[in-house]
Design a protein around this motif. Sequence first.
Motif, PDB file in Angstrom:
ATOM      1  N   ARG A 158       0.829  -1.209   0.000  1.00  0.00           N
ATOM      2  CA  ARG A 158       0.000   0.000   0.000  1.00  0.00           C
ATOM      3  C   ARG A 158       0.863   1.259   0.000  1.00  0.00           C
ATOM      4  N   THR A 174       0.830   4.032  -2.988  1.00  0.00           N
ATOM      5  CA  THR A 174       0.473   5.407  -2.656  1.00  0.00           C
ATOM      6  C   THR A 174       1.584   6.356  -3.069  1.00  0.00           C
ATOM      7  N   PRO A 179      -4.628   2.360  -3.854  1.00  0.00           N
ATOM      8  CA  PRO A 179      -4.584   0.950  -3.469  1.00  0.00           C
ATOM      9  C   PRO A 179      -5.526   0.079  -4.275  1.00  0.00           C
ATOM     10  N   ALA A 232      -7.247   7.339  -2.136  1.00  0.00           N
ATOM     11  CA  ALA A 232      -7.470   6.177  -1.297  1.00  0.00           C
ATOM     12  C   ALA A 232      -8.158   6.544   0.004  1.00  0.00           C
TER      13      ALA A 232
END
Length: 105
Positions: A70, A74, A80, A88
């Motif tokens: 993740r 990012t 994600p 997200a």
Amino acid sequence: MTSARTARRAAALGLGALWWWAVLRLALEPRAGVLEGAVAAGGWGLSVLPVHCVPRRRAVGALEAGRWRRALRTASGASPSGRPGAEAGSGSEVGSGSPSGVDGP
């Protein structure tokens, strides 16, 4: 139950005695060979095994699964969910704005 515990202790005592024999023979006997070296190295190798490990779910301070994935998604600008440009969360996470993680000019 008691016989199993006794058998484990006897095996540990026997293997420990075998390891000490190999180590002392390597240290004191000039003609010690490969057998003694293999027993000594194998016993030492077993002693450094991480036998006191717990599953990651139960470990104190363990990181949840997928945390690094993740974070990398990012930081690269992808959400994600895999859709570029989709936000997200609320933007409070590190790296949720610009790819450098710093918002503003």
